[in-house]
Design a protein around this motif. Structure first.
Motif, PDB file in Angstrom:
ATOM      1  N   UNK A   1       0.795  -1.207   0.000  1.00  0.00           N
ATOM      2  CA  UNK A   1       0.000   0.000   0.000  1.00  0.00           C
ATOM      3  C   UNK A   1       0.833   1.266   0.000  1.00  0.00           C
ATOM      4  N   UNK A   2       0.157   2.382  -0.177  1.00  0.00           N
ATOM      5  CA  UNK A   2       0.793   3.702  -0.146  1.00  0.00           C
ATOM      6  C   UNK A   2      -0.254   4.706   0.305  1.00  0.00           C
ATOM      7  N   UNK A   3       0.167   5.940   0.496  1.00  0.00           N
ATOM      8  CA  UNK A   3      -0.794   6.976   0.878  1.00  0.00           C
ATOM      9  C   UNK A   3      -1.859   7.171  -0.193  1.00  0.00           C
ATOM     10  N   UNK A   4      -1.465   7.008  -1.448  1.00  0.00           N
ATOM     11  CA  UNK A   4      -2.404   7.216  -2.552  1.00  0.00           C
ATOM     12  C   UNK A   4      -3.285   5.999  -2.807  1.00  0.00           C
ATOM     13  N   UNK A   5      -2.763   4.803  -2.507  1.00  0.00           N
ATOM     14  CA  UNK A   5      -3.499   3.566  -2.775  1.00  0.00           C
ATOM     15  C   UNK A   5      -3.277   2.599  -1.617  1.00  0.00           C
ATOM     16  N   UNK A   6      -4.106   2.640  -0.596  1.00  0.00           N
ATOM     17  CA  UNK A   6      -3.936   1.769   0.573  1.00  0.00           C
ATOM     18  C   UNK A   6      -3.918   0.289   0.188  1.00  0.00           C
ATOM     19  N   UNK A   7      -3.125  -0.492   0.941  1.00  0.00           N
ATOM     20  CA  UNK A   7      -2.995  -1.918   0.646  1.00  0.00           C
ATOM     21  C   UNK A   7      -2.942  -2.742   1.919  1.00  0.00           C
ATOM     22  N   UNK A   8      -2.336  -3.932   1.797  1.00  0.00           N
ATOM     23  CA  UNK A   8      -2.300  -4.891   2.904  1.00  0.00           C
ATOM     24  C   UNK A   8      -1.026  -4.787   3.732  1.00  0.00           C
ATOM     25  N   UNK A   9       0.073  -4.289   3.131  1.00  0.00           N
ATOM     26  CA  UNK A   9       1.312  -4.107   3.877  1.00  0.00           C
ATOM     27  C   UNK A   9       2.035  -2.874   3.360  1.00  0.00           C
ATOM     28  N   UNK A  10       2.893  -2.299   4.206  1.00  0.00           N
ATOM     29  CA  UNK A  10       3.675  -1.137   3.801  1.00  0.00           C
ATOM     30  C   UNK A  10       5.084  -1.239   4.361  1.00  0.00           C
ATOM     31  N   UNK A  11       6.010  -0.623   3.666  1.00  0.00           N
ATOM     32  CA  UNK A  11       7.377  -0.448   4.136  1.00  0.00           C
ATOM     33  C   UNK A  11       7.734   1.023   3.958  1.00  0.00           C
ATOM     34  N   UNK A  12       8.820   1.468   4.600  1.00  0.00           N
ATOM     35  CA  UNK A  12       9.265   2.850   4.411  1.00  0.00           C
ATOM     36  C   UNK A  12      10.296   2.875   3.309  1.00  0.00           C
ATOM     37  N   UNK A  13       9.879   3.200   2.098  1.00  0.00           N
ATOM     38  CA  UNK A  13      10.774   3.139   0.936  1.00  0.00           C
ATOM     39  C   UNK A  13      11.878   4.187   0.993  1.00  0.00           C
ATOM     40  N   UNK A  14      11.683   5.239   1.750  1.00  0.00           N
ATOM     41  CA  UNK A  14      12.727   6.253   1.862  1.00  0.00           C
ATOM     42  C   UNK A  14      13.994   5.674   2.487  1.00  0.00           C
ATOM     43  N   UNK A  15      13.858   4.596   3.266  1.00  0.00           N
ATOM     44  CA  UNK A  15      15.006   4.007   3.940  1.00  0.00           C
ATOM     45  C   UNK A  15      15.584   2.804   3.210  1.00  0.00           C
ATOM     46  N   UNK A  16      14.776   2.171   2.361  1.00  0.00           N
ATOM     47  CA  UNK A  16      15.264   0.945   1.708  1.00  0.00           C
ATOM     48  C   UNK A  16      15.569   1.148   0.232  1.00  0.00           C
ATOM     49  N   UNK A  17      15.234   2.279  -0.310  1.00  0.00           N
ATOM     50  CA  UNK A  17      15.533   2.540  -1.705  1.00  0.00           C
ATOM     51  C   UNK A  17      14.517   1.954  -2.657  1.00  0.00           C
TER      52      UNK A  17
END
Length: 272
Positions: free
Chosen positions: A256-272
């Motif tokens: 998921x993301x802020x624009x399209x909610x989903x079932x799981x999220x990660x912080x992409x700013x930290x993992x690239x």
């Protein structure tokens, strides 16, 4: 002029940064510390977001890094959890801060480890390693999380027992928290696990999943991850996130993301 006054003289607010004061510092181990700073009245964030913080760098330029906010969105102060890196450009100096010291704080927090990026569900699993615990400390103290999910589970994996930051607070199920203590007593669960020292729970998160220990008492529901009911957030080591991300995708979980909610999220700013 004292060193501290001299340091303060080098920090000045800008269009993107405020200058805040360190309120307290806690050293959990030789690898880990946390610190709290003042919160400007205009600073707004959602529990789980990150922000830039820093100190003066070379040639008068701020030396900044992204840090997840460990305090809840309602708190009067802002807290962070950090590793200690002896030769880290920022961390080597940051671990030496003391109450009263000035520090830069970015004006615009952001991030994807927020409730808005997830679809409704019954169980929320917050899977973390090391300082990846920080955003989940914020989320676990947010009353909104307990309205959205019937069970909230923090899994924290570290190498050594001493690195289980905030262990007492989490083991108490957030007793004494002014906003969530009653809900947390019924809905919040904490599962610490250690990989390099003897402890009551040992092994990496994937091993806990495979062995079923992640779903043990007092958790209720299926003894496996179910995309129909479970929602997941991950923060910490890139290896852990990559492995589990692939595992969850294979089970039918959608990111998921802020624009399209989903079932799981990660912080992409930290993992690239």
């Amino acid at each position: 002029m004292s060193d501290r006054i001299a340091a303060a003289a080098k920090l000045a607010p800008s269009a993107s940064l405020t200058v805040e004061e360190v309120l307290r510092v806690r050293h959990w181990s030789e690898h880990l510390f946390s610190f709290a700073i003042t919160r400007p009245p205009s600073f707004r964030f959602r529990s789980g977001e990150f922000v830039m913080i820093g100190l003066p760098g070379g040639e008068g330029r701020p030396l900044l890094r992204a840090y997840s906010i460990a305090s809840p969105a309602w708190s009067d102060e802002i807290e962070f959890l950090s590793i200690k890196v002896p030769d880290g450009p920022l961390t080597a100096r940051l671990q030496l801060v003391q109450p009263g010291d000035p520090i830069y704080l970015g004006r615009k927090p952001t991030g994807t480890l927020v409730a808005d990026a997830l679809l409704p569900g019954k169980r929320l699993f917050l899977l973390s390693t090391g300082t990846g615990l920080a955003p989940f400390l914020s989320l676990a103290r947010d009353p909104d999380i307990y309205e959205r999910f019937s069970q909230v589970v923090i899994v924290h994996c570290v190498r050594r027992v001493g690195d289980l930051a905030f262990r007492e607070e989490l083991e108490s199920q957030l007793a004494g928290d002014p906003l969530v203590q009653d809900q947390a007593l019924l809905q919040f669960h904490y599962l610490p696990t250690v990989t390099r020292e003897p402890f009551r729970t040992e092994g990496r998160i994937d091993a806990l999943i495979d062995g079923g220990r992640l779903f043990g008492h007092p958790l209720t529901g299926a003894e496996h991850f179910d995309p129909a009911t479970d929602r997941i957030m991950m923060c910490g080591s890139m290896a852990m996130i990559r492995d589990l991300q692939a595992r969850f995708a294979a089970l039918g979980f959608r990111e998921g993301s802020n624009a399209a909610p989903g079932d799981f999220v990660i912080e992409r700013a930290f993992v690239g």
